[in-house]
Design a protein around this motif. Structure first.
Motif, mmCIF file in Angstrom:
data_model
loop_
_atom_site.group_PDB
_atom_site.id
_atom_site.type_symbol
_atom_site.label_atom_id
_atom_site.label_comp_id
_atom_site.label_asym_id
_atom_site.label_seq_id
_atom_site.Cartn_x
_atom_site.Cartn_y
_atom_site.Cartn_z
ATOM 1 N N TYR A 48 -13.161 6.780 1.243
ATOM 2 C CA TYR A 48 -12.610 7.986 1.877
ATOM 3 C C TYR A 48 -13.152 9.244 1.207
ATOM 4 C CZ TYR A 48 -9.080 5.237 4.388
ATOM 5 O OH TYR A 48 -8.427 4.362 5.221
ATOM 6 N N GLU A 60 0.823 -1.217 0.000
ATOM 7 C CA GLU A 60 0.000 0.000 0.000
ATOM 8 C C GLU A 60 0.852 1.261 0.000
ATOM 9 O OE1 GLU A 60 -2.775 0.402 3.267
ATOM 10 O OE2 GLU A 60 -3.749 2.101 2.271
ATOM 11 N N GLY A 120 -18.227 -1.101 4.389
ATOM 12 C CA GLY A 120 -17.329 0.023 4.585
ATOM 13 C C GLY A 120 -17.669 1.125 3.601
ATOM 14 N N PHE A 121 -17.035 2.277 3.801
ATOM 15 C CA PHE A 121 -17.323 3.447 2.975
ATOM 16 C C PHE A 121 -16.017 4.049 2.453
ATOM 17 C CE2 PHE A 121 -21.673 3.282 4.165
ATOM 18 C CZ PHE A 121 -21.694 2.843 5.481
ATOM 19 N N GLU A 167 -18.152 -4.534 0.263
ATOM 20 C CA GLU A 167 -17.628 -3.167 0.203
ATOM 21 C C GLU A 167 -17.198 -2.849 -1.216
ATOM 22 O OE1 GLU A 167 -14.952 -1.973 3.322
ATOM 23 O OE2 GLU A 167 -14.479 -0.092 2.316
ATOM 24 N N ILE A 211 -0.586 -1.688 7.827
ATOM 25 C CA ILE A 211 -1.537 -1.412 8.906
ATOM 26 C C ILE A 211 -2.901 -1.207 8.253
ATOM 27 C CG2 ILE A 211 -2.201 0.075 10.837
ATOM 28 C CD1 ILE A 211 0.737 0.833 11.183
ATOM 29 N N ASP A 212 -3.679 -2.270 8.206
ATOM 30 C CA ASP A 212 -5.038 -2.173 7.648
ATOM 31 C C ASP A 212 -5.949 -1.707 8.776
ATOM 32 O OD1 ASP A 212 -7.174 -2.460 5.857
ATOM 33 O OD2 ASP A 212 -7.610 -4.450 6.649
ATOM 34 N N GLY A 213 -6.691 -0.617 8.475
ATOM 35 C CA GLY A 213 -7.447 0.032 9.541
ATOM 36 C C GLY A 213 -6.659 1.231 10.052
ATOM 37 N N THR A 214 -6.041 1.932 9.107
ATOM 38 C CA THR A 214 -5.136 3.034 9.467
ATOM 39 C C THR A 214 -5.822 4.125 10.278
ATOM 40 O OG1 THR A 214 -3.730 2.691 7.520
ATOM 41 C CG2 THR A 214 -3.693 4.870 8.510
ATOM 42 N N ASP A 253 -0.654 -5.025 3.201
ATOM 43 C CA ASP A 253 -1.166 -3.820 3.847
ATOM 44 C C ASP A 253 -0.534 -3.779 5.223
ATOM 45 O OD1 ASP A 253 -4.460 -2.237 4.095
ATOM 46 O OD2 ASP A 253 -2.532 -1.709 5.005
ATOM 47 N N LEU A 273 -12.369 -1.289 -2.179
ATOM 48 C CA LEU A 273 -11.183 -1.828 -1.514
ATOM 49 C C LEU A 273 -9.987 -1.848 -2.467
ATOM 50 C CD1 LEU A 273 -12.440 -4.851 0.624
ATOM 51 C CD2 LEU A 273 -12.016 -2.491 1.342
ATOM 52 N N TYR A 280 -19.728 -9.846 4.322
ATOM 53 C CA TYR A 280 -19.054 -8.548 4.239
ATOM 54 C C TYR A 280 -19.058 -8.113 2.789
ATOM 55 C CZ TYR A 280 -14.966 -5.376 4.046
ATOM 56 O OH TYR A 280 -14.106 -4.332 3.811
ATOM 57 N N ALA A 314 -11.518 -2.124 9.173
ATOM 58 C CA ALA A 314 -10.332 -2.862 8.732
ATOM 59 C C ALA A 314 -10.810 -4.061 7.922
ATOM 60 C CB ALA A 314 -9.489 -3.305 9.924
ATOM 61 N N ALA A 315 -10.667 -3.956 6.612
ATOM 62 C CA ALA A 315 -11.238 -4.980 5.719
ATOM 63 C C ALA A 315 -10.695 -6.370 6.019
ATOM 64 C CB ALA A 315 -10.942 -4.605 4.268
ATOM 65 N N ARG A 318 -19.561 -1.834 10.916
ATOM 66 C CA ARG A 318 -18.567 -1.127 10.127
ATOM 67 C C ARG A 318 -17.290 -1.079 10.963
ATOM 68 N NH1 ARG A 318 -14.713 0.461 7.034
ATOM 69 N NH2 ARG A 318 -14.846 2.448 5.925
HETATM 70 C C1 LIP Z 1 -9.258 0.550 4.841
HETATM 71 C C2 LIP Z 1 -10.111 -0.695 4.776
HETATM 72 C C3 LIP Z 1 -11.564 -0.368 5.109
HETATM 73 C C4 LIP Z 1 -12.079 0.619 4.108
HETATM 74 C C5 LIP Z 1 -11.244 1.884 4.157
HETATM 75 C C6 LIP Z 1 -9.762 1.588 3.891
HETATM 76 P P1 LIP Z 1 -6.683 1.107 5.107
HETATM 77 O O1 LIP Z 1 -7.931 0.223 4.533
HETATM 78 O O2 LIP Z 1 -9.602 -1.654 5.660
HETATM 79 O O3 LIP Z 1 -12.381 -1.517 5.089
HETATM 80 O O4 LIP Z 1 -13.431 0.914 4.366
HETATM 81 O O5 LIP Z 1 -11.735 2.780 3.183
HETATM 82 O O6 LIP Z 1 -9.623 1.117 2.572
HETATM 83 O O7 LIP Z 1 -6.717 2.395 4.330
HETATM 84 O O8 LIP Z 1 -6.903 1.325 6.554
HETATM 85 O O9 LIP Z 1 -5.464 0.288 4.804
#
Ligand code: LIP
Length: 266
Positions: free
Chosen positions: A167, A70, A164-165, A212, A88-91, A86, A215, A210, A194-195, A191
């Motif tokens: 950005y 990423e 999820g939504f 979304e 840190i997923d769920g940044t 990724d 992604l 799930y 963190a995917a 929600r």
């Molecule tokens: C996030 C995903 C989440 C999604 C966010 C973002 P990041 O990844 O884990 O599900 O809704 O828009 O994509 O940016 O924290 O690596």
């Protein structure tokens, strides 16, 4: 041992070390390094440091493999394997101090393009809970030493579903319309942010499904393998014309077709 199991073991080892680095940096305080696609799309200095650790450990162990991360981009390798990461997923959760974040590492073979590759190994590590989700193609999905299976049946009350939504605020109307279409089949919506953990929760039965749109490849590369190795269904739908946001859907097979029909909007 098979290549998939060997790469699973490597991914697990690196994900745990990377996760501990992320957790340590969080305790020291987080610095936002930049915004990316939108004001809400942030990257922290820890994201970059953790990805650098992962990339260096993978290059040391398997210098011929490709990499897609990423924060540091893509590099083609000379082997059949590409690592999709990724750090840190769920940044955003991480930046706010929420525990819902994970390190996500997947090994894929074939063309290193989402929807065309085959994931063969996965590790998703949540440092705060110390939960390590892992899978090797054909070897099942695991939480530590506990074998995972998706929920075979879904309650008459409806599915516990996550989404999820984007950005970008311009995407929110379409995302909310998708939730409205799905809601009749749901008992409730979660929600998590963190995917990779949303996919891991489908694999472990903590969620029934799930969906979304939007992604990135590193958000779903590992989690999709956890779901399919736990007996679940997963689909990747490329972006429609004029969009760069694919749709991903994962769930118990018992609700998959209905969930896809409701989530698809083109
Ligand atoms: C996030 C995903 C989440 C999604 C966010 C973002 P990041 O990844 O884990 O599900 O809704 O828009 O994509 O940016 O924290 O690596």
């Amino acid at each position: 041992m098979s290549l998939a199991h060997d790469l699973e073991a490597l991914a697990v080892d690196i994900a745990q070390d990377a996760g501990e680095l992320a957790r340590t940096r969080r305790l020291e305080g987080v610095a936002i390094a930049a915004t990316k696609s939108a004001l809400a799309d942030i990257v922290t200095l820890a994201d970059r440091e953790v990805e650098a650790l992962i990339r260096a450990r993978l290059a040391e162990a398997r210098p011929e493999d490709g990499f897609l991360g990423e924060e540091s981009g893509a590099e083609r390798g000379s082997s059949e394997v590409t690592w999709v990461v990724d750090p840190i997923d769920g940044t955003v959760n991480y930046a706010y101090g929420s525990p819902q974040y994970a390190v996500s590492i997947a090994a894929v073979v074939g063309e290193p393009v989402a929807g065309r590759w085959e994931a063969i190994s996965a590790a998703v590590y949540a440092p705060v809970s110390s939960e390590l989700f892992r899978a090797a193609r054909g070897g099942g999905a695991w939480l530590g030493e506990q074998r995972l299976t998706v929920n075979a049946e879904v309650s008459a009350a409806g599915g516990l579903l996550a989404t999820g939504f984007g950005y970008d605020p311009a995407t929110h109307a379409g995302d909310l319309a998708r939730v409205a279409r799905v809601m009749p089949m749901a008992r409730d919506i979660r929600r998590g942010g963190a995917a990779s953990l949303d996919f891991a929760y489908v694999a472990s039965g903590r969620l029934d499904g799930y969906f979304e749109r939007g992604l990135a490849p590193w958000d779903h590369a590992a989690g999709a393998l956890l779901v399919t190795e736990a007996g679940g269904s997963f689909a990747f739908f490329p972006p429609p014309e004029g969009s760069d946001r694919p749709l991903t859907v994962a769930s118990s097979p018992s609700i998959f077709e209905r969930l896809v029909d409701a989530a698809l909007d083109d």
